[in-house]
Scaffold this active site. Structure first.
Site, PDB file in Angstrom:
ATOM      1  N   ASP A  10       0.906  -1.133   0.000  1.00  0.00           N
ATOM      2  CA  ASP A  10       0.000   0.000   0.000  1.00  0.00           C
ATOM      3  C   ASP A  10       0.949   1.188   0.000  1.00  0.00           C
ATOM      4  O   ASP A  10       1.580   1.477   1.025  1.00  0.00           O
ATOM      5  CB  ASP A  10      -0.885   0.015   1.256  1.00  0.00           C
ATOM      6  CG  ASP A  10      -1.873   1.167   1.213  1.00  0.00           C
ATOM      7  OD1 ASP A  10      -1.442   2.287   0.872  1.00  0.00           O
ATOM      8  OD2 ASP A  10      -3.059   0.962   1.500  1.00  0.00           O
ATOM      9  N   HIS A  11       1.096   1.830  -1.150  1.00  0.00           N
ATOM     10  CA  HIS A  11       2.202   2.799  -1.242  1.00  0.00           C
ATOM     11  C   HIS A  11       2.022   3.980  -0.279  1.00  0.00           C
ATOM     12  O   HIS A  11       2.976   4.686   0.015  1.00  0.00           O
ATOM     13  CB  HIS A  11       2.445   3.248  -2.686  1.00  0.00           C
ATOM     14  CG  HIS A  11       1.472   4.256  -3.205  1.00  0.00           C
ATOM     15  ND1 HIS A  11       0.231   3.909  -3.670  1.00  0.00           N
ATOM     16  CD2 HIS A  11       1.549   5.605  -3.326  1.00  0.00           C
ATOM     17  CE1 HIS A  11      -0.406   4.995  -4.067  1.00  0.00           C
ATOM     18  NE2 HIS A  11       0.371   6.048  -3.867  1.00  0.00           N
ATOM     19  N   HIS A  56      -5.821   2.792   1.004  1.00  0.00           N
ATOM     20  CA  HIS A  56      -5.095   3.959   1.519  1.00  0.00           C
ATOM     21  C   HIS A  56      -5.828   4.698   2.639  1.00  0.00           C
ATOM     22  O   HIS A  56      -5.246   5.041   3.659  1.00  0.00           O
ATOM     23  CB  HIS A  56      -4.805   4.967   0.399  1.00  0.00           C
ATOM     24  CG  HIS A  56      -4.223   4.344  -0.834  1.00  0.00           C
ATOM     25  ND1 HIS A  56      -3.270   3.366  -0.796  1.00  0.00           N
ATOM     26  CD2 HIS A  56      -4.455   4.574  -2.153  1.00  0.00           C
ATOM     27  CE1 HIS A  56      -2.943   3.012  -2.032  1.00  0.00           C
ATOM     28  NE2 HIS A  56      -3.653   3.734  -2.880  1.00  0.00           N
TER      29      HIS A  56
HETATM   30  C1  BG6 Z   1      -3.414   4.551  -6.405  1.00  0.00           C
HETATM   31  C2  BG6 Z   1      -4.725   4.583  -7.137  1.00  0.00           C
HETATM   32  O1  BG6 Z   1      -3.393   3.468  -5.506  1.00  0.00           O
HETATM   33  O2  BG6 Z   1      -3.230   5.761  -5.703  1.00  0.00           O
HETATM   34  C3  BG6 Z   1      -4.773   5.765  -8.073  1.00  0.00           C
HETATM   35  O3  BG6 Z   1      -4.899   3.385  -7.874  1.00  0.00           O
HETATM   36  C4  BG6 Z   1      -4.471   7.050  -7.334  1.00  0.00           C
HETATM   37  O4  BG6 Z   1      -6.041   5.870  -8.707  1.00  0.00           O
HETATM   38  C5  BG6 Z   1      -3.179   6.902  -6.534  1.00  0.00           C
HETATM   39  O5  BG6 Z   1      -4.317   8.069  -8.297  1.00  0.00           O
HETATM   40  C6  BG6 Z   1      -2.970   8.110  -5.647  1.00  0.00           C
HETATM   41  O6  BG6 Z   1      -1.693   8.051  -5.126  1.00  0.00           O
HETATM   42  P1  BG6 Z   1      -0.935   9.372  -4.661  1.00  0.00           P
HETATM   43  O7  BG6 Z   1       0.328   8.874  -4.057  1.00  0.00           O
HETATM   44  O8  BG6 Z   1      -0.747  10.213  -5.897  1.00  0.00           O
HETATM   45  O9  BG6 Z   1      -1.838  10.059  -3.694  1.00  0.00           O
END
Ligand code: BG6
Length: 499
Positions: free
Chosen positions: A180-181, A243
């Site tokens: 989960d980045h 997230h």
């Molecule tokens: C991803 C989603 O997990 O997270 C995307 O699949 C989204 O749709 C992205 O744009 C958002 O990541 P960040 O780091 O730009 O907030």
């Protein structure tokens, strides 16, 4: 288990010609290499269907590093550790050839039989790959074996269970690193430190002092080229199930007895278990969905979601979700946690606002109509920092109160969704630290929460589009808070730069 030794391993990336590998994984590995966190004892096998030579693959690595990391130093040397294997994910012969290459590299680089399998590709193949890795002997190693798996982890609880059963035939739970980045973002990791390393916050971190919490993650980008995936996902599955609920767990968890993977994860799981299920008619009272129509952002006219490629012209898919969460435990009973996420909103921003309760009696009401409540704002991105909103005496003769802000700001991160999160997560995985990855129990509980909402939404058609691109979402999202006597703190007023 954490250790700070430089890890030695063979990393096998499935989906090595894809976007994620190019934009995130290669630049992140390069950064680790540049920082001396990868010794010369590492090798990467890029696996994909396409037939390309090692040289062509290494050239593409160099290009991706130069464009994403903007660096030239030691790039060639770095790329020389990369090998390419053209692969058919359903064919055992292909896995045998991969196994042979892996063993050769293991010997050549002295990798102690340590292997990381990174699945950076379409999820429908995850199960098949895991089964073959075991069946065709790639997971028989002398060192460690780990599986890194990208989201989406299933489409709902049932499909997630099925996928989990498949990968568990080849890997134990503690060998599975579900990405989960958001958990790799510096300020998401900071939530824990802010809470548990400061004597001033934790005593106030409960329903006696906090009136509500607001977590917003807004994006300017639309669905881009991902219409096919997004039509089946929507914002609830794409952002909330993972997230948003991860951030909520970190905000709401009890202090762990130790800062280790097992204890932290188990506290997060307890939060998800205490999350009140929202189902049936309640979904309409607690959750709001939206879909962007056409509109304007930064002077550019943008099309609506239904006009995007690979999107149905009468699509019922939500690109925006706002919701009210309640955590039924002693600490949080009665404190609403509002979440909100959407595409094509006016600002790119992820922020958490902790709103404290009003003081019992306002001595200053004659000079100021109302005192501003104290807020703690955690800026996740693009700015990184924290701001504490207080009231202090206005300069001058009178005892007037005025809002002031105490502000801490990390230097601006160098871009949105930068490889930095991946850099941290890859390094953690190599060291065997799974703290910032999602455990199966978290995945299952999150799906079981969001499944009840999708069940209602899939049965009823919403009057979409209901917010123009470039706005803060549908009106109903504001009403969700107004009903409780609150309002969304405007993101733009909370910027660190406004302090
Ligand atoms: C991803 C989603 O997990 O997270 C995307 O699949 C989204 O749709 C992205 O744009 C958002 O990541 P960040 O780091 O730009 O907030």
């Amino acid at each position: 288990m954490k250790n700070n030794e430089t890890p030695t391993s063979l990393i096998i990336i499935f989906g090595a010609t894809g976007d994620l590998a190019k934009r995130k994984l290669f630049p992140s590995l390069y950064k680790l290499y540049e920082k001396g966190r990868l010794t010369d004892r590492f090798a990467v096998i890029g696996v994909a269907r396409r037939s390309i030579s090692n040289d062509e693959f290494q050239e593409s690595i160099q290009e991706s590093v130069k464009s994403a990391a903007g660096k030239e130093e030691h790039v060639q040397e770095f790329a020389s550790h990369f090998y390419y294997h053209s692969h058919d994910v359903t064919d055992s012969d292909s896995y045998s050839a991969l196994k042979k290459l892996a063993s050769e590299l293991d010997d050549h680089y002295g990798l102690n039989g340590n292997r990381i399998f990174y699945l950076a590709m379409a999820p429908e193949f995850f199960g098949t790959i895991a089964l073959h890795l075991k069946k065709d002997g790639l997971t028989e190693v002398d060192g460690f074996k780990r599986l890194v798996i990208e989201k989406p982890f299933g489409h709902d609880l049932d499909s997630a269970k099925e996928l989990n059963n498949q990968i568990r035939t080849a890997f134990q739970e503690d060998e599975i690193y579900r990405i989960d980045h958001y958990l790799g973002k510096a300020m998401v990791q900071n939530i824990e430190v802010i809470r548990f390393a400061n004597a001033i916050f934790e005593p106030l971190w409960n329903n006696r002092y906090i009136s509500n919490i607001q977590v917003t993650s807004s994006e300017i980008l639309g669905v881009e080229e991902r219409g096919r995936y997004y039509e089946k996902s929507g914002a609830l599955r794409d952002m909330v199930q993972n997230h948003m609920l991860q951030m909520v767990s970190l905000l709401a968890m009890e202090p762990p007895i130790k800062l280790n993977t097992k204890e932290i994860r188990s506290e997060k799981v307890r939060v998800l278990r205490a999350l009140r299920p929202i189902e049936g008619e309640d979904v309409h009272n607690f959750f709001v969905r939206g879909q962007y129509g056409e509109g304007e952002i930064n002077g550019e006219h943008l099309r609506g979601y239904r006009q995007e490629p690979m999107v149905e012209e009468d699509s019922n898919t939500e690109t925006f979700v706002a919701g009210k969460l309640l955590i039924d435990n002693f600490r949080w009973a009665g404190v609403p946690i509002y979440i909100r996420t959407g595409k094509r909103m006016g600002t790119k921003s992820t922020k958490i606002v902790i709103q404290f309760k009003d003081i019992p009696m306002n001595l200053y009401y004659q000079t100021e109509k109302t005192l501003n409540p104290n807020l703690l704002v955690i800026h996740i991105q693009p700015e990184e920092g924290i701001t504490l909103h207080l009231n202090a005496k206005k300069a001058g003769e009178n005892m007037d109160a005025t809002p002031v802000k105490l502000n801490f700001s990390n230097k601006e991160s160098d871009g949105i969704n930068t490889p930095e999160a991946y850099e941290k997560l890859l390094y953690d995985c190599m060291r065997g630290d799974a703290t910032n990855f999602t455990h199966w129990d978290e995945v299952a509980l999150s799906w079981s929460f969001t499944d009840k909402i999708s069940a209602v939404w899939e049965k009823t058609k919403e009057n979409f589009p209901n917010y123009p691109s470039g706005t803060t979402g549908p009106k109903k999202a504001d009403e969700l808070l107004e009903k409780d006597g609150f309002f969304w703190w405007p993101i733009t007023d909370l910027e660190v730069t406004n302090c």
